[in-house]
Design an enzyme around this catalytic site. Sequence first.
Site, PDB file in Angstrom:
ATOM      1  N   ASP A 173       0.828  -1.217   0.000  1.00 55.04           N
ATOM      2  CA  ASP A 173       0.000   0.000   0.000  1.00 55.04           C
ATOM      3  C   ASP A 173       0.855   1.256   0.000  1.00 55.04           C
ATOM      4  O   ASP A 173       0.519   2.249  -0.637  1.00 55.04           O
ATOM      5  CB  ASP A 173      -0.927   0.023   1.227  1.00 55.04           C
ATOM      6  CG  ASP A 173      -2.059  -0.984   1.078  1.00 55.04           C
ATOM      7  OD1 ASP A 173      -2.327  -1.406  -0.070  1.00 55.04           O
ATOM      8  OD2 ASP A 173      -2.656  -1.353   2.108  1.00 55.04           O
ATOM      9  N   LYS A 179     -13.036 -27.507 -15.988  1.00 54.09           N
ATOM     10  CA  LYS A 179     -13.946 -26.605 -16.689  1.00 54.09           C
ATOM     11  C   LYS A 179     -14.524 -25.632 -15.670  1.00 54.09           C
ATOM     12  O   LYS A 179     -15.410 -25.974 -14.888  1.00 54.09           O
ATOM     13  CB  LYS A 179     -15.065 -27.386 -17.380  1.00 54.09           C
ATOM     14  CG  LYS A 179     -15.951 -26.491 -18.222  1.00 54.09           C
ATOM     15  CD  LYS A 179     -16.899 -27.317 -19.071  1.00 54.09           C
ATOM     16  CE  LYS A 179     -17.598 -26.495 -20.126  1.00 54.09           C
ATOM     17  NZ  LYS A 179     -18.470 -25.470 -19.570  1.00 54.09           N
TER      18      LYS A 179
HETATM   19  S1  IVH Z   1     -11.860 -23.855 -24.143  1.00 49.21           S
HETATM   20  C1  IVH Z   1     -12.087 -23.869 -28.144  1.00 49.21           C
HETATM   21  N1  IVH Z   1     -11.213 -24.452 -21.680  1.00 49.21           N
HETATM   22  O1  IVH Z   1     -16.668 -23.338 -21.177  1.00 49.21           O
HETATM   23  C2  IVH Z   1     -12.862 -24.090 -26.965  1.00 49.21           C
HETATM   24  N2  IVH Z   1     -13.313 -23.408 -22.076  1.00 49.21           N
HETATM   25  O2  IVH Z   1     -18.798 -24.574 -22.700  1.00 49.21           O
HETATM   26  C3  IVH Z   1     -13.131 -22.851 -26.234  1.00 49.21           C
HETATM   27  N3  IVH Z   1     -14.618 -22.968 -20.048  1.00 49.21           N
HETATM   28  O3  IVH Z   1     -17.068 -20.678 -23.460  1.00 49.21           O
HETATM   29  C4  IVH Z   1     -13.199 -22.966 -24.793  1.00 49.21           C
HETATM   30  N4  IVH Z   1     -13.164 -23.798 -18.618  1.00 49.21           N
HETATM   31  O4  IVH Z   1     -16.319 -20.141 -21.048  1.00 49.21           O
HETATM   32  C5  IVH Z   1     -12.142 -23.922 -22.489  1.00 49.21           C
HETATM   33  N5  IVH Z   1     -10.525 -25.011 -19.521  1.00 49.21           N
HETATM   34  C6  IVH Z   1     -11.430 -24.478 -20.343  1.00 49.21           C
HETATM   35  C7  IVH Z   1     -12.645 -23.934 -19.855  1.00 49.21           C
HETATM   36  C8  IVH Z   1     -13.559 -23.410 -20.765  1.00 49.21           C
HETATM   37  C9  IVH Z   1     -14.347 -23.210 -18.766  1.00 49.21           C
HETATM   38  C10 IVH Z   1     -15.879 -22.378 -20.555  1.00 49.21           C
HETATM   39  C11 IVH Z   1     -15.687 -21.277 -21.576  1.00 49.21           C
HETATM   40  C12 IVH Z   1     -16.427 -21.731 -22.806  1.00 49.21           C
HETATM   41  C13 IVH Z   1     -17.403 -22.698 -22.220  1.00 49.21           C
HETATM   42  C14 IVH Z   1     -17.861 -23.701 -23.245  1.00 49.21           C
END
Ligand code: IVH
Length: 374
Positions: A39, A117
């Site tokens: 800070d 994911k």
């Molecule tokens: S790759 C080419 N990797 O899931 C593929 N997506 O259901 C593009 N998401 O729109 C996405 N974790 O918001 C990718 N490890 C991950 C992810 C991920 C979450 C989300 C992302 C995407 C959605 C698709």
Amino acid sequence: MSAPESVHRRARELHQQLHEHNYRYYTKDDPLISDAEYDQLLRELQTLESKYPELDTPDSPTRRVGAAPLKGFGEVRHEVRMLSLDNSFTDDELADFDRRVRERLGEGKVEYAAEPKLDGLAVSLLYQHGQLVRAATRGDGETGENVTENVRTMASVPLKLAGSGIPDELEVRGEVYLSHAGFEALNRQAEAEGQKPFVNPRNAAAGSLRQLDSAITAQRPLEMFCYGVGKVSGGTLANTHMDILAQLQQWHLRVYDDIRLVSGVEGCVSYYQRYLQQRQRLPFEIDGVVFKVNRLDQQEKLGFVSRAPRWAIARKFPAEERESTVLGIDIQVGRTGALTPVARLEPVFVGGVTVTNATLHNEDEIRRKDVRSG
Ligand code: IVH
């Protein structure tokens, strides 16, 4: 009055130190100095910038506090479409995916990058010559919203990349989310202020990012993990997904540290199983895991269909189940006078929401299930 060279030098030093400490704290989770020391450095820079506004550049660490409110978000057209993912809900569906990949590639076994994911929202970060110049939401995949000022306030997003070999133009993609702790803190605050709490971390993250007043976003503990790239020009990246993630990490972008290279469908299934067990203990919400063909030449060969790549798939978790106790059964009178029994439950957090009631439909259903108070 323009700042003397000695002040410029000190401002540059403070930039560098603050960026480094920020990175150590928010991306590496390994701080070198105390919050109070941080800070103090930040205040010193703020004082210099208020005296000499020329020092207040877009990559200044002081920008984390937010900018003037906007009237609306501008639109951003994604030069490289932001794709979605196909889902699989069983090991068989996953095996089908792997079989299709192998057949198209003419390979016996394929290596995949396995990632959690995250349940948040997809965001694109555009860096030009290492400087963050634009951030956008996914939107419909072709056009998103310009949320640059909001993303600038997020401590885990570098305003300036570190290291060498960075392409002139680099678009990084990832997920913006709220941790369980961040979500709970936000809802405690909302309650204390008499506001409606958010239903789940994902809604809270989306609502926090889409604030016209970025000073509000700055108060929200949003985090981001990067999981890929979009447009790249004036430079090249590595030729596997795993190596690209390692490059992003070297440039100080935040990448989840348990992304693994797995072999064949067996490797995918065991990563999935491990995360299914681990899910409850993670500090953030995930709704499955994602598998991506690791080699970029193979990804190119596979291409994509409509909105999703053929080289990636999500393996979704089954809906969550939790136990609770029936506190009592009330009869609800509907608008039309219909009577419906409703179980009042001991509040239970499941699938990202707190459940306090459950419909019991009708008397037959209550008998059949033998639902009773307690
Ligand atoms: S790759 C080419 N990797 O899931 C593929 N997506 O259901 C593009 N998401 O729109 C996405 N974790 O918001 C990718 N490890 C991950 C992810 C991920 C979450 C989300 C992302 C995407 C959605 C698709």
